[in-house]
Design a protein around this motif. Sequence first.
Motif, PDB file in Angstrom:
ATOM      1  N   UNK A 160       0.829  -1.213   0.000  1.00 28.34           N
ATOM      2  CA  UNK A 160       0.000   0.000   0.000  1.00 28.34           C
ATOM      3  C   UNK A 160       0.859   1.257   0.000  1.00 28.34           C
ATOM      4  N   UNK A 161       1.944   1.244   0.775  1.00 26.42           N
ATOM      5  CA  UNK A 161       2.783   2.437   0.856  1.00 26.42           C
ATOM      6  C   UNK A 161       3.456   2.744  -0.477  1.00 26.42           C
ATOM      7  N   UNK A 162       3.707   1.708  -1.304  1.00 28.03           N
ATOM      8  CA  UNK A 162       4.365   1.923  -2.592  1.00 28.03           C
ATOM      9  C   UNK A 162       3.417   2.442  -3.669  1.00 28.03           C
ATOM     10  N   UNK A 163       2.130   2.432  -3.407  1.00 26.57           N
ATOM     11  CA  UNK A 163       1.187   2.932  -4.410  1.00 26.57           C
ATOM     12  C   UNK A 163       1.365   4.432  -4.549  1.00 26.57           C
ATOM     13  N   UNK A 164       1.419   4.964  -5.763  1.00 26.03           N
ATOM     14  CA  UNK A 164       1.718   6.389  -5.950  1.00 26.03           C
ATOM     15  C   UNK A 164       0.625   7.321  -5.438  1.00 26.03           C
ATOM     16  N   UNK A 165      -0.614   6.865  -5.318  1.00 26.93           N
ATOM     17  CA  UNK A 165      -1.698   7.750  -4.881  1.00 26.93           C
ATOM     18  C   UNK A 165      -1.915   7.726  -3.368  1.00 26.93           C
ATOM     19  N   UNK A 166      -1.181   6.839  -2.655  1.00 26.23           N
ATOM     20  CA  UNK A 166      -1.327   6.749  -1.203  1.00 26.23           C
ATOM     21  C   UNK A 166      -0.382   7.757  -0.549  1.00 26.23           C
ATOM     22  N   UNK A 202       1.699  10.598   4.844  1.00 25.96           N
ATOM     23  CA  UNK A 202       1.157  11.026   6.133  1.00 25.96           C
ATOM     24  C   UNK A 202      -0.303  11.437   5.927  1.00 25.96           C
ATOM     25  N   UNK A 203      -1.186  10.849   6.700  1.00 24.02           N
ATOM     26  CA  UNK A 203      -1.015   9.787   7.696  1.00 24.02           C
ATOM     27  C   UNK A 203      -0.557   8.478   7.061  1.00 24.02           C
ATOM     28  N   UNK A 204       0.153   7.669   7.848  1.00 31.17           N
ATOM     29  CA  UNK A 204       0.755   6.442   7.329  1.00 31.17           C
ATOM     30  C   UNK A 204      -0.287   5.340   7.187  1.00 31.17           C
ATOM     31  N   UNK A 205       0.112   4.319   6.419  1.00 25.44           N
ATOM     32  CA  UNK A 205      -0.743   3.144   6.243  1.00 25.44           C
ATOM     33  C   UNK A 205      -0.852   2.402   7.575  1.00 25.44           C
ATOM     34  N   UNK A 206      -2.043   1.905   7.873  1.00 22.55           N
ATOM     35  CA  UNK A 206      -2.275   1.168   9.116  1.00 22.55           C
ATOM     36  C   UNK A 206      -2.920  -0.169   8.790  1.00 22.55           C
ATOM     37  N   UNK A 207      -2.429  -1.220   9.448  1.00 19.98           N
ATOM     38  CA  UNK A 207      -2.960  -2.576   9.247  1.00 19.98           C
ATOM     39  C   UNK A 207      -3.010  -3.252  10.606  1.00 19.98           C
ATOM     40  N   UNK A 208      -4.104  -3.913  10.911  1.00 20.23           N
ATOM     41  CA  UNK A 208      -4.195  -4.655  12.155  1.00 20.23           C
ATOM     42  C   UNK A 208      -5.139  -5.840  11.977  1.00 20.23           C
ATOM     43  N   UNK A 209      -4.955  -6.821  12.876  1.00 20.12           N
ATOM     44  CA  UNK A 209      -5.795  -8.016  12.879  1.00 20.12           C
ATOM     45  C   UNK A 209      -7.105  -7.697  13.586  1.00 20.12           C
ATOM     46  N   UNK A 210      -8.210  -8.101  12.980  1.00 17.55           N
ATOM     47  CA  UNK A 210      -9.517  -7.749  13.533  1.00 17.55           C
ATOM     48  C   UNK A 210     -10.104  -8.882  14.367  1.00 17.55           C
ATOM     49  N   UNK A 211     -10.320 -10.054  13.781  1.00 22.86           N
ATOM     50  CA  UNK A 211     -10.951 -11.151  14.522  1.00 22.86           C
ATOM     51  C   UNK A 211     -10.657 -12.470  13.837  1.00 22.86           C
ATOM     52  N   UNK A 212     -10.996 -13.532  14.545  1.00 22.43           N
ATOM     53  CA  UNK A 212     -10.786 -14.894  14.046  1.00 22.43           C
ATOM     54  C   UNK A 212     -12.095 -15.441  13.526  1.00 22.43           C
TER      55      UNK A 212
END
Length: 434
Positions: free
Chosen positions: A309-315, A318-328
């Motif tokens: 995601x960070x390498x995409x030219x339109x992203x 700042x603010x930075x990309x955020x990724x987290x685990x939601x649920x099982x």
Amino acid sequence: MRFLTLLALLFCLAAPAVAQDGTIATNNGSSTEQVFTDAAIATKIRDILGELEGYEDVRVSVSQGIVTLKGTTLEVGQLEELQRLVGRVEGVVAIENGVTISTDVRRRLAPMMERFQLRFWQVVAFLPLIGIAIVAFALVTWIGLFVARRRQPWDRIAPNAFIADILRAVIRVGAVIGGLVVALDILGATALLSTILGAAGIIGLAIGFAVRDTVENFIASVLLSVRQPFAPNDAIEINGDEGKVIRLTSRATIILSFDGNHIRIPNATVFKARIKNYTRNPERRFEFDIGVAYGTDLAAARELAQRTLADLPFVLDTPAVSIWTTELHGSDIGMRLTAWIDQRETGLLAARSEAIRQVLIAFEAAGIEMPEPTYRLMMDGGPAAPADTLAPRPEPRPEVQNVAAKMESDLEHIVEVEREMEREDLLSADAVKE
């Protein structure tokens, strides 16, 4: 000598006796005094009635203090007043009121004609003063209307044209009231103004209750035009309705939904609603969820998705990309990916779609499994075919597709066309936003 004595005796018998105080005593003295009193009462009552209008046909007689009234009057009020007047005369013991209301048409119409003639000549006498009052009223009203018609200073003072029109209307009403006050003061009838204003206030209150929703909507329009919570072409959400703002009128807020439909929302609803403005901040976040199989290295998968995601030219950085685990889940582990774009240049939906595609390509190239619910088909002819032979895997396509905000630009063009079709708009691009 005897003759003289007899003569004196006869004189004493014939002449009335003289009291010691000099008054002459009579056998019927009390009756004479009562007659004198009744006559005085009757005379006094006649004198009183003679000074008043409407009692010309009333006849008065008094006997032993009892007043008898006969005749006719023109009004019930005069009849009641007659009873009260006679009762206040000293010496009146009782009243026998035989006066009735006259039914003589000529006599009843005569006072009306007299009053009409009196009013007519009073009006004629007042004509010069009335003319002066009319001229004063017209002059004061004309001055007020002239001031209200001028564009300045009202356009400079008011935040928008709607408020300027309200100020002009207030000045016009004030000029009319001022002219009316001056005219009534010249005529000496300023007390009439209080009656007129009181009646107008009661009528206005009744009308206000009757059109409460309309008044509330008008006040909301004034406040919204001053506060300017949004601007033309802003993407907003009001009570679940999303779209681009076309205009704010004196009655409603009109937006263009993303489906191309016009949505007209009453200003009273807009003023009290929770407004979500997507355009005020140029940076906007998009997000999407994916699932990876159990046994996947979550840290490696998270790092790969973040780098993709960070390498995409339109992203944005700042603010930075955020990724987290939601649920099982039952067959996978959920992960949420978020990134920010500049929505003035990048379309939100196009950026989200392209980001999902790039992450899927990166995960497949890295061998990260993203399982789906698995169904096993049992067939009589033999075992079920392996799942990977049912559909070929797509070839990786790492190139980034166009994510320019074309749809947003097209909607903005439609909004501009709509705004040119109607001039009434309380929104101003130069106004101070809330």
